[in-house]
Enzyme design. Structure first.
Site, PDB file in Angstrom:
ATOM      1  N   HIS A  67      31.230  30.106  47.649  1.00  0.00           N
ATOM      2  CA  HIS A  67      31.712  31.452  47.326  1.00  0.00           C
ATOM      3  C   HIS A  67      31.334  31.839  45.892  1.00  0.00           C
ATOM      4  O   HIS A  67      31.752  31.182  44.954  1.00  0.00           O
ATOM      5  CB  HIS A  67      33.245  31.448  47.489  1.00  0.00           C
ATOM      6  CG  HIS A  67      33.899  32.758  47.258  1.00  0.00           C
ATOM      7  ND1 HIS A  67      34.888  32.925  46.305  1.00  0.00           N
ATOM      8  CD2 HIS A  67      33.741  33.970  47.857  1.00  0.00           C
ATOM      9  CE1 HIS A  67      35.310  34.167  46.339  1.00  0.00           C
ATOM     10  NE2 HIS A  67      34.630  34.823  47.265  1.00  0.00           N
ATOM     11  N   ARG A  68      30.530  32.877  45.765  1.00  0.00           N
ATOM     12  CA  ARG A  68      30.004  33.319  44.456  1.00  0.00           C
ATOM     13  C   ARG A  68      29.182  32.205  43.799  1.00  0.00           C
ATOM     14  O   ARG A  68      29.182  32.063  42.576  1.00  0.00           O
ATOM     15  CB  ARG A  68      31.128  33.772  43.522  1.00  0.00           C
ATOM     16  CG  ARG A  68      32.106  34.761  44.153  1.00  0.00           C
ATOM     17  CD  ARG A  68      33.218  35.204  43.215  1.00  0.00           C
ATOM     18  NE  ARG A  68      34.261  35.919  43.950  1.00  0.00           N
ATOM     19  CZ  ARG A  68      35.414  36.324  43.450  1.00  0.00           C
ATOM     20  NH1 ARG A  68      35.677  36.123  42.171  1.00  0.00           N
ATOM     21  NH2 ARG A  68      36.318  36.946  44.192  1.00  0.00           N
TER      22      ARG A  68
ATOM     23  N   GLU B  14      27.461  32.812  48.966  1.00  0.00           N
ATOM     24  CA  GLU B  14      27.947  34.191  49.042  1.00  0.00           C
ATOM     25  C   GLU B  14      27.829  34.819  47.662  1.00  0.00           C
ATOM     26  O   GLU B  14      28.137  34.169  46.657  1.00  0.00           O
ATOM     27  CB  GLU B  14      29.415  34.191  49.499  1.00  0.00           C
ATOM     28  CG  GLU B  14      29.983  35.572  49.797  1.00  0.00           C
ATOM     29  CD  GLU B  14      30.830  36.168  48.683  1.00  0.00           C
ATOM     30  OE1 GLU B  14      31.379  37.260  48.888  1.00  0.00           O
ATOM     31  OE2 GLU B  14      30.942  35.568  47.580  1.00  0.00           O
TER      32      GLU B  14
ATOM     33  N   ASP C  72      28.226  38.824  45.424  1.00  0.00           N
ATOM     34  CA  ASP C  72      28.739  40.198  45.445  1.00  0.00           C
ATOM     35  C   ASP C  72      27.724  41.096  44.756  1.00  0.00           C
ATOM     36  O   ASP C  72      27.287  40.787  43.643  1.00  0.00           O
ATOM     37  CB  ASP C  72      30.069  40.269  44.691  1.00  0.00           C
ATOM     38  CG  ASP C  72      31.081  39.300  45.261  1.00  0.00           C
ATOM     39  OD1 ASP C  72      31.579  39.557  46.357  1.00  0.00           O
ATOM     40  OD2 ASP C  72      31.345  38.269  44.603  1.00  0.00           O
TER      41      ASP C  72
ATOM     42  N   HIS D 197      31.140  40.503  40.740  1.00  0.00           N
ATOM     43  CA  HIS D 197      32.225  40.812  41.674  1.00  0.00           C
ATOM     44  C   HIS D 197      33.063  42.022  41.273  1.00  0.00           C
ATOM     45  O   HIS D 197      33.266  42.943  42.067  1.00  0.00           O
ATOM     46  CB  HIS D 197      33.132  39.584  41.811  1.00  0.00           C
ATOM     47  CG  HIS D 197      34.314  39.818  42.697  1.00  0.00           C
ATOM     48  ND1 HIS D 197      35.499  40.362  42.239  1.00  0.00           N
ATOM     49  CD2 HIS D 197      34.482  39.613  44.021  1.00  0.00           C
ATOM     50  CE1 HIS D 197      36.348  40.462  43.246  1.00  0.00           C
ATOM     51  NE2 HIS D 197      35.756  40.013  44.338  1.00  0.00           N
TER      52      HIS D 197
ATOM     53  N   GLU E  54      27.401  40.226  49.953  1.00  0.00           N
ATOM     54  CA  GLU E  54      28.543  41.129  50.136  1.00  0.00           C
ATOM     55  C   GLU E  54      28.270  42.428  49.389  1.00  0.00           C
ATOM     56  O   GLU E  54      28.041  42.428  48.174  1.00  0.00           O
ATOM     57  CB  GLU E  54      29.851  40.495  49.648  1.00  0.00           C
ATOM     58  CG  GLU E  54      31.006  41.445  49.945  1.00  0.00           C
ATOM     59  CD  GLU E  54      32.355  41.024  49.398  1.00  0.00           C
ATOM     60  OE1 GLU E  54      32.570  39.838  49.090  1.00  0.00           O
ATOM     61  OE2 GLU E  54      33.201  41.927  49.263  1.00  0.00           O
TER      62      GLU E  54
ATOM     63  N   LYS F 207      29.446  45.421  47.679  1.00  0.00           N
ATOM     64  CA  LYS F 207      30.686  45.846  47.027  1.00  0.00           C
ATOM     65  C   LYS F 207      30.641  47.340  46.783  1.00  0.00           C
ATOM     66  O   LYS F 207      29.765  47.828  46.061  1.00  0.00           O
ATOM     67  CB  LYS F 207      30.835  45.137  45.670  1.00  0.00           C
ATOM     68  CG  LYS F 207      31.397  43.749  45.773  1.00  0.00           C
ATOM     69  CD  LYS F 207      32.925  43.755  45.874  1.00  0.00           C
ATOM     70  CE  LYS F 207      33.461  42.352  46.031  1.00  0.00           C
ATOM     71  NZ  LYS F 207      34.464  42.194  47.071  1.00  0.00           N
TER      72      LYS F 207
ATOM     73  N   ASP G  52      35.354  28.190  47.126  1.00  0.00           N
ATOM     74  CA  ASP G  52      34.898  27.862  45.764  1.00  0.00           C
ATOM     75  C   ASP G  52      34.646  26.360  45.627  1.00  0.00           C
ATOM     76  O   ASP G  52      34.021  25.928  44.662  1.00  0.00           O
ATOM     77  CB  ASP G  52      35.972  28.241  44.731  1.00  0.00           C
ATOM     78  CG  ASP G  52      36.330  29.719  44.754  1.00  0.00           C
ATOM     79  OD1 ASP G  52      35.481  30.531  45.161  1.00  0.00           O
ATOM     80  OD2 ASP G  52      37.470  30.056  44.362  1.00  0.00           O
TER      81      ASP G  52
HETATM   82  O1  G3P Z   1      32.989  37.330  51.252  1.00  0.00           O
HETATM   83  C1  G3P Z   1      34.229  36.708  51.146  1.00  0.00           C
HETATM   84  C2  G3P Z   1      34.938  37.096  49.881  1.00  0.00           C
HETATM   85  O2  G3P Z   1      34.037  37.062  48.821  1.00  0.00           O
HETATM   86  C3  G3P Z   1      35.569  38.450  49.977  1.00  0.00           C
HETATM   87  O3  G3P Z   1      36.395  38.750  48.901  1.00  0.00           O
HETATM   88  O4  G3P Z   1      36.969  39.668  46.706  1.00  0.00           O
HETATM   89  O5  G3P Z   1      36.045  37.356  46.862  1.00  0.00           O
HETATM   90  O6  G3P Z   1      34.579  39.322  47.248  1.00  0.00           O
HETATM   91  P1  G3P Z   1      35.964  38.768  47.369  1.00  0.00           P
HETATM   92 MG    MG Z   2      32.723  38.384  47.782  1.00  0.00          MG
END
Ligand code: G3P
Ligand code: MG
Length: 243
Positions: A6-7, A33, A35, A48, A108, A110, A230
């Site tokens: 994640h990120r 992943e 953003d 993000h 993702e 945004k 994470d």
């Molecule tokens: O893509 C999953 C997650 O990243 C969604 O929420 O706020 O972390 O971008 P957020």
């Molecule tokens: Mg995200």
């Protein structure tokens, strides 16, 4: 067990930076992943929050800063001194990194308040085409169904995943309309019945952002296909359902 960093590997390096992507690759992540939103001058950048305040040494809205202004900011120091001089990456740089390392990207989209989904999607399409990224190695996700619908028309070969915190009552119709590939939801709001119908309907089911593997042991049993976390490194020795 399928895991998305994640990120990037954001527990080990500053989120949404090339350093975090490098850590993810070194760890062996299949998926990263990120953003994506637009700079003031219309360049897709990887960050993000709506502002640069939390993750850089600057301040202000991403959408109010040009690429050149964004690239002057330090995006690593807030996390640790060893990451001094990390920058906010562009989507183009990130796609080239992914291509080089054959790592898959969950992009993702945004759309913060006041942002144009249309401008974002058009710009993302241009970058993907310029870089020559392989559609099979990409997945779009967004909380904004409008952005995913735009992508369905702009880049139909790239799969689409709808993000929800909790899967809503009208999910079936929305997913059909979207010709969605996957459903991404907050693991805390998923229940067994929902997981079962999503899987029976033929969608991939992903959960964000479980950072304690023991909290999602039942989710694997319900049929969840992937955790977006994470801390993918913390899952390595867990006895979860294997693919
Ligand atoms: O893509 C999953 C997650 O990243 C969604 O929420 O706020 O972390 O971008 P957020
Ligand atoms: Mg995200």
């Amino acid at each position: 067990m399928k895991l998305t960093a994640h990120r990037g590997l954001s527990s080990k390096a500053p989120e949404n930076t090339l350093a975090a992507f490098e850590y993810a690759v070194r760890y062996g992540a299949e998926w990263i992943e990120i953003d994506v939103q637009l700079s003031q001058d219309g360049v897709p950048v990887v960050i993000h929050d709506q502002t640069v305040n939390r993750c850089t040494n600057g301040s202000g809205n991403v959408a109010a800063l040009t690429l050149s202004q964004l690239q002057k900011l330090d995006a690593g120091l807030w996390f640790d001194e060893q990451f001094r001089d990390e920058r906010i990456p562009t989507l183009a740089e990130t796609l080239m990194f992914a291509k080089r390392h054959r790592v898959k990207l969950n992009i993702e989209l945004k759309v913060h308040e006041g942002d144009s989904a249309e401008l974002l999607c058009q710009a993302v399409k241009r970058v993907i085409e310029d870089v020559g990224a392989e559609c099979d190695l990409l997945l779009f996700s967004s909380f904004e169904t409008e952005a995913l619908m735009l992508m369905k028309h702009l880049l139909p070969d790239i799969r689409r995943g709808q993000l929800w915190q909790k899967v809503p009552g009208n999910a079936r119709d929305m997913l059909t309309e979207l010709q969605a590939f996957s459903v991404h939801c907050d693991y805390r709001f998923l229940d067994e019945a929902t997981a079962k119908w999503v899987k029976a309907a033929g969608y991939q089911l992903y959960c964000y952002t479980p950072n304690f593997p023991e909290l999602v042991e039942q989710h694997w049993r319900w049929g969840v296909d992937m955790m977006i976390t994470d801390v993918p490194q913390n899952y390595q020795h867990e006895s979860c359902v294997q693919e």
